[in-house]
Design a protein around this motif. Structure first.
Motif, PDB file in Angstrom:
ATOM      1  N   VAL A  38       0.802  -1.147   0.004  1.00 22.11           N
ATOM      2  CA  VAL A  38       0.074  -0.197   0.004  1.00 22.11           C
ATOM      3  C   VAL A  38       0.924   1.353   0.047  1.00 22.11           C
ATOM      4  N   ALA A  39       0.691   2.215  -0.833  1.00 24.90           N
ATOM      5  CA  ALA A  39       1.303   3.659  -0.898  1.00 24.90           C
ATOM      6  C   ALA A  39       0.230   4.516  -1.253  1.00 24.90           C
ATOM      7  N   ASN A  40       0.654   5.533  -0.523  1.00 26.17           N
ATOM      8  CA  ASN A  40      -0.117   6.856  -0.515  1.00 26.17           C
ATOM      9  C   ASN A  40       0.135   7.663  -1.712  1.00 26.17           C
ATOM     10  N   ALA A  41      -0.738   8.255  -2.459  1.00 28.50           N
ATOM     11  CA  ALA A  41      -0.425   9.212  -3.568  1.00 28.50           C
ATOM     12  C   ALA A  41      -0.014  10.628  -2.947  1.00 28.50           C
ATOM     13  N   VAL A  42       1.016  11.079  -3.468  1.00 29.12           N
ATOM     14  CA  VAL A  42       1.510  12.440  -2.897  1.00 29.12           C
ATOM     15  C   VAL A  42       1.166  13.655  -3.882  1.00 29.12           C
ATOM     16  N   ASP A  43       0.869  13.395  -4.872  1.00 33.67           N
ATOM     17  CA  ASP A  43       0.656  14.558  -5.838  1.00 33.67           C
ATOM     18  C   ASP A  43      -0.245  14.164  -6.938  1.00 33.67           C
ATOM     19  N   THR A  44      -0.784  15.397  -7.769  1.00 30.51           N
ATOM     20  CA  THR A  44      -1.680  15.243  -8.863  1.00 30.51           C
ATOM     21  C   THR A  44      -1.200  14.011  -9.916  1.00 30.51           C
ATOM     22  N   TYR A  45      -0.070  14.024 -10.201  1.00 30.03           N
ATOM     23  CA  TYR A  45       0.282  13.024 -11.184  1.00 30.03           C
ATOM     24  C   TYR A  45       1.247  11.882 -10.923  1.00 30.03           C
ATOM     25  N   CYS A  46       1.062  11.440  -9.210  1.00 27.75           N
ATOM     26  CA  CYS A  46       1.916  10.669  -8.877  1.00 27.75           C
ATOM     27  C   CYS A  46       2.068   9.111  -9.605  1.00 27.75           C
ATOM     28  N   GLN A  47       3.087   8.367  -9.377  1.00 27.96           N
ATOM     29  CA  GLN A  47       2.981   7.130 -10.058  1.00 27.96           C
ATOM     30  C   GLN A  47       2.312   6.293  -8.996  1.00 27.96           C
ATOM     31  N   PRO A  48       1.374   5.608  -9.273  1.00 29.25           N
ATOM     32  CA  PRO A  48       0.734   4.631  -8.419  1.00 29.25           C
ATOM     33  C   PRO A  48       1.655   3.275  -8.041  1.00 29.25           C
ATOM     34  N   GLY A  49       1.392   2.728  -6.972  1.00 27.70           N
ATOM     35  CA  GLY A  49       2.157   1.589  -6.612  1.00 27.70           C
ATOM     36  C   GLY A  49       1.496   0.495  -6.961  1.00 27.70           C
ATOM     37  N   LEU A  50       2.313  -0.746  -6.826  1.00 25.26           N
ATOM     38  CA  LEU A  50       1.696  -1.912  -6.862  1.00 25.26           C
ATOM     39  C   LEU A  50       1.119  -2.381  -5.799  1.00 25.26           C
ATOM     40  N   GLU A  51      -0.099  -2.698  -5.988  1.00 27.47           N
ATOM     41  CA  GLU A  51      -1.041  -2.758  -4.611  1.00 27.47           C
ATOM     42  C   GLU A  51      -1.050  -4.592  -4.383  1.00 27.47           C
ATOM     43  N   LEU A  52      -1.274  -5.438  -5.381  1.00 30.77           N
ATOM     44  CA  LEU A  52      -1.495  -6.602  -5.154  1.00 30.77           C
ATOM     45  C   LEU A  52      -0.733  -7.539  -6.231  1.00 30.77           C
ATOM     46  N   THR A  53      -0.225  -8.756  -5.841  1.00 25.12           N
ATOM     47  CA  THR A  53       0.384  -9.653  -6.969  1.00 25.12           C
ATOM     48  C   THR A  53      -0.325 -10.602  -6.662  1.00 25.12           C
ATOM     49  N   VAL A  54      -0.756 -11.636  -7.471  1.00 25.92           N
ATOM     50  CA  VAL A  54      -1.542 -13.097  -6.862  1.00 25.92           C
ATOM     51  C   VAL A  54      -0.857 -13.893  -8.345  1.00 25.92           C
ATOM     52  N   ILE A  55      -0.181 -15.091  -7.717  1.00 26.35           N
ATOM     53  CA  ILE A  55       0.361 -16.068  -8.353  1.00 26.35           C
ATOM     54  C   ILE A  55      -0.581 -17.360  -8.692  1.00 26.35           C
ATOM     55  N   PHE A  56      -0.736 -17.854  -9.767  1.00 29.69           N
ATOM     56  CA  PHE A  56      -1.577 -19.047  -9.989  1.00 29.69           C
ATOM     57  C   PHE A  56      -0.632 -20.051 -10.454  1.00 29.69           C
ATOM     58  N   ASP A  57      -0.398 -20.935  -9.451  1.00 37.33           N
ATOM     59  CA  ASP A  57       0.728 -22.056  -9.847  1.00 37.33           C
ATOM     60  C   ASP A  57      -0.067 -23.471  -9.920  1.00 37.33           C
ATOM     61  N   THR A  58      -0.099 -24.189 -10.792  1.00 40.46           N
ATOM     62  CA  THR A  58      -0.819 -25.468 -11.030  1.00 40.46           C
ATOM     63  C   THR A  58       0.636 -26.461 -11.054  1.00 40.46           C
ATOM     64  N   GLY A  59       1.711 -26.349 -10.914  1.00 44.83           N
ATOM     65  CA  GLY A  59       2.666 -27.216 -10.776  1.00 44.83           C
ATOM     66  C   GLY A  59       3.597 -27.523 -12.039  1.00 44.83           C
ATOM     67  N   ILE A  60       2.828 -26.786 -12.986  1.00 38.33           N
ATOM     68  CA  ILE A  60       3.869 -26.832 -14.399  1.00 38.33           C
ATOM     69  C   ILE A  60       3.671 -25.488 -14.897  1.00 38.33           C
ATOM     70  N   LYS A  61       4.260 -25.294 -16.226  1.00 42.11           N
ATOM     71  CA  LYS A  61       4.278 -23.926 -16.752  1.00 42.11           C
ATOM     72  C   LYS A  61       2.817 -23.565 -17.201  1.00 42.11           C
ATOM     73  N   GLU A  62       2.829 -22.316 -16.897  1.00 42.08           N
ATOM     74  CA  GLU A  62       1.182 -21.607 -17.272  1.00 42.08           C
ATOM     75  C   GLU A  62       1.390 -20.249 -17.409  1.00 42.08           C
ATOM     76  N   ALA A  63       0.526 -19.728 -18.105  1.00 42.95           N
ATOM     77  CA  ALA A  63       0.689 -18.299 -18.448  1.00 42.95           C
ATOM     78  C   ALA A  63      -0.873 -17.694 -18.827  1.00 42.95           C
ATOM     79  N   PHE A  64      -1.012 -16.538 -18.389  1.00 39.25           N
ATOM     80  CA  PHE A  64      -2.219 -15.879 -18.949  1.00 39.25           C
ATOM     81  C   PHE A  64      -1.853 -14.808 -20.170  1.00 39.25           C
ATOM     82  N   THR A  65      -2.991 -14.879 -20.948  1.00 35.38           N
ATOM     83  CA  THR A  65      -2.631 -13.882 -22.242  1.00 35.38           C
ATOM     84  C   THR A  65      -3.687 -12.863 -22.059  1.00 35.38           C
ATOM     85  N   ARG A  66      -4.801 -13.098 -21.149  1.00 33.74           N
ATOM     86  CA  ARG A  66      -5.991 -12.136 -21.356  1.00 33.74           C
ATOM     87  C   ARG A  66      -6.839 -12.106 -19.961  1.00 33.74           C
TER      88      ARG A  66
END
Length: 705
Positions: A17-45
């Motif tokens: 969690v990061a707070n914005a500090v100006d009108t055009y600030c760079q937003p931070g990475l809020e959440l990363t969720v990894i989906f691991d089925t035990g083999i190689k996988e990837a999302f395209t959409r």
């Protein structure tokens, strides 16, 4: 870190969690969720579904190599449905044993079903494939289209049919129209004598626009961005190639722009190992309105700089765009946010883990959307590391970037004029309506001078004494504020309306025009008011009285000489002490031939070698007897047209003179001249009056209305 297990798949969630500090600030990475089925996988959409959750598609593989590169032993095409917090509701494989499958793109149909497009392998080659499933993951139909090899995008048309695009078995761009049951209506290939791909498609008035890239030897490039517009029968309306900055260019995504036309996102080649992120804005007719290219994040480990792959873009609520891409030299995904005109607002490099990135690892973002709360959601894949035993594994990933923190946008305001005149003791109703781009709560604060007087969207204020008042409406969300300002002048007498209502006029010589004071507001007796009219004659260089106690003013007054005039009307009451009075003054330019000119400033600034066009616009544009000629300083130019295009090679000050004359009699001519002072020099930021400071709650952005 919080870890949960659901439906046999392991999820890891990192919350930042990061707070914005100006009108055009760079937003931070809020959440990363990894989906691991035990083999190689990837999302395209990734898409947001009608219920507020998300659905992702892509593929899984137990074979060697990178899962996003052709040639891998694709095992399963798959779809996942999640809730709004990215917890899995269901996951389905839609592969066929011993065949290769991969989904490239997915949408939600109007009735809630999910429709995915990709390809299915066979003994001799791949085939374009479309699958329709319910929102619960139940198969409705599964179709293979023999003429297509790869399917890259699909959309639902307004009539309920679907349009999809990709590559044909002959390596040409292909478009399909299918009905709601997946039955083919028609398909067509385009520029079959060139190797090409369509990777995005959009519906437009009367047809479709598909975009991608193809061979472009006819414009001297190996490959170029390619866009084709067709009608709903597949007939070509236009077919265009775009090499940004004259370089090999590839397009991977297309989005309809808010103001019309389309935005293409892709890359250009800067050399054998260098690439740059690029976008091109094209019109509804296929012409380039503007294009931009952007630097990539620098590689960290000394690998080849500038490689780029796996990207797409989405349109933001403010008309701008967010682009996800990957720096291929060391596999660093990043998101670039641009405005509607292509200027960069921010760029965010996504670090999935603390390990050094290498070209052998897999980290990429392939799809990006903006959700209902204004957060950016992107999907792709990353490499996970295992210390014991030492190993790496490619897993699908979804990230959420926190919403941008911007001030609310004012969409309505009353009164519309920023300076108001009212009689002493009168009241005015003020009203402001704003919206927040990200649906946050908005707070209104009304102030009369320094006193707080209200907190609603509208307020009525009475002005009891003569003087100047300032009315201010502050509109805030949790982080930022903007404001609308009015200046209110209260007086005992003022001119409420007049004819003409504009105070700057350009007239043709001998034209007649009416002037009048149409409405006067006065707290006293209107019968006591007197009116005085004065004109400044540029030829006589003096003011002269042209009217007395005539409330209507001058009628059918003809200006018989060219030059500058001023006309002043005054109203007053001599029966009161001090005498209340008000006046209005028109500036009048009388010309014989030239009605207008471009640029419409008499003095302009240019950079060296910058070409500009000067134009004279006559009153009688269709009169063939009008003659034009031009001079640069004291030298004649070669132009005898109404326009002059010129490039100033050296710095300095130049005088451009444009002459126009028109025959008004058998041997009589009228002549006008317009002169521009041109200052040619290298411009700096200071020349534009730019302010690098940000406006925050303690210094809100002022909207001058």
């Amino acid at each position: 870190m919080k870890s949960v297990a659901s439906n046999g798949i392991f999820l890891s969630a990192f919350l930042i969690v990061a707070n914005a500090v100006d009108t055009y600030c760079q937003p931070g990475l809020e959440l990363t969720v990894i989906f691991d089925t035990g083999i190689k996988e990837a999302f395209t959409r990734v898409i947001q579904t009608d219920d507020g959750g998300y659905s992702m598609c892509g593929g899984r593989s137990s074979g060697p190599g990178h899962v996003f590169v052709r040639g891998v032993d694709w095992q399963d095409s798959w779809v996942i449905k999640c809730d709004s917090e990215l917890n899995i509701i269901w996951m389905r494989d839609f592969g066929v044993p011993d065949l290769q499958d991969w989904f490239q793109y997915m949408i939600q149909a109007d009735n809630g079903d999910l429709v995915a497009v990709g390809f299915r392998g066979s003994d001799d080659n791949e085939r374009l494939r479309v699958l329709r499933i319910s929102i619960e993951g139940e198969l409705i139909w599964d179709r293979i289209y023999e003429s297509g090899e790869y399917g890259y995008a699909i959309i639902e048309l307004k009539d309920g049919r679907f349009a999809m695009c990709g590559q044909s078995r002959d390596s040409a761009g292909i478009i399909y129209i299918i009905d709601e049951d997946g039955e083919e209506v028609w398909h067509a290939t385009y520029d079959a004598n060139h190797i090409g791909h369509f990777l995005g498609i959009r519906e437009t008035d009367g047809g479709l626009v598909a975009a991608g890239y193809r061979q472009a030897q006819e414009i001297g490039l190996a490959l170029a961005m390619w866009a084709v517009r067709v009608d709903f029968e597949g007939n070509v309306v236009w077919n265009t190639l775009h090499g940004i900055n004259g370089r090999t260019s590839l397009c991977y995504g297309i989005t309809s722009s808010e103001e019309g036309g389309f935005l293409l996102s892709g890359k250009i080649n800067l050399g054998p190992t260098a690439r740059a992120l690029a976008v091109a804005k094209i019109s509804a007719e296929g012409g380039v309105e503007w294009d931009r290219d952007y630097e990539l994040p620098q590689p960290r480990n000394g690998f080849m700089a500038g490689m780029l792959y796996a990207f797409n873009h989405t349109r933001m609520p403010d008309g701008g765009y967010a682009i996800c891409a990957t720096q291929g030299s060391d596999n660093r995904p990043f998101v670039t946010r641009i405005t509607a005109q292509g200027q960069v607002r921010w760029q965010n490099v996504i670090a999935f883990n603390d390990r050094d990135f290498t070209p052998q690892n897999v980290n990429f973002l392939r799809s990006i959307i903006v959700n209902d709360e204004g957060a950016l959601i992107a999907a792709g894949a990353l490499t996970q590391f295992s210390e014991n035993p030492p190993d790496t594994n490619t897993s699908a990933v979804v990230i959420r970037i926190e919403p941008e923190q911007d001030a609310p946008i004012v969409i309505e305001h009353e009164p519309q004029d920023s300076v108001l005149f009212v009689l002493t003791g009168d009241s005015i109703r003020f009203r402001v309506v704003a919206r927040d781009q990200w649906r946050r709560e908005i707070f209104y604060t009304w102030r009369l001078d320094d006193q707080r007087v209200g907190s609603d969207t509208a307020i009525t204020i009475t002005f009891p004494e003569q003087g100047t008042y300032r009315v201010r409406c502050e509109i805030r969300n949790d982080e930022f504020a903007t404001a609308v300002l009015w200046r209110v002048e209260t007086t005992d007498l003022f001119i409420a309306s007049h004819t003409p209502d504009t105070l700057s006029l350009t007239l043709q010589r001998n034209s007649e025009i009416d002037f009048a004071l149409d409405s006067v507001a006065y707290i006293g007796d209107l019968e006591n008011l007197r009116y005085e009219w004065m004109i400044y004659d540029s030829a006589a260089v003096r003011w002269g009285e042209v009217g007395g106690d005539d409330r209507i003013g001058i009628r059918s007054y003809a200006f018989d000489r060219t030059g500058g005039y001023a006309l002043k009307a005054k109203v007053f009451d001599l029966n009161v002490d001090p005498v209340p009075a008000d006046s209005v003054q028109w500036a009048i330019q009388v010309r014989g031939v030239i009605r207008a000119f471009e640029p419409n400033l008499a003095e302009i600034s240019l950079e060296p070698r910058q070409e500009t066009t000067f134009e004279l616009i006559p009153f009688n544009a269709n009169n063939d007897s009008i003659q034009f000629w031009w001079m640069l300083n004291e030298a004649d130019t070669m132009s005898i047209e109404s326009t002059l295009s010129i490039s100033f090679q050296d710095t300095g000050r130049y005088i451009v003179s444009g002459y126009a004359r028109e025959q008004v009699g058998e041997e009589a001519w009228e002549e006008d001249v317009q002169r521009w002072a041109v200052n040619v020099g290298m411009l700096s930021v200071d020349d534009f009056g730019l302010d690098s400071g940000f406006r925050r709650n303690d210094d809100p952005l002022m909207i001058s209305i």
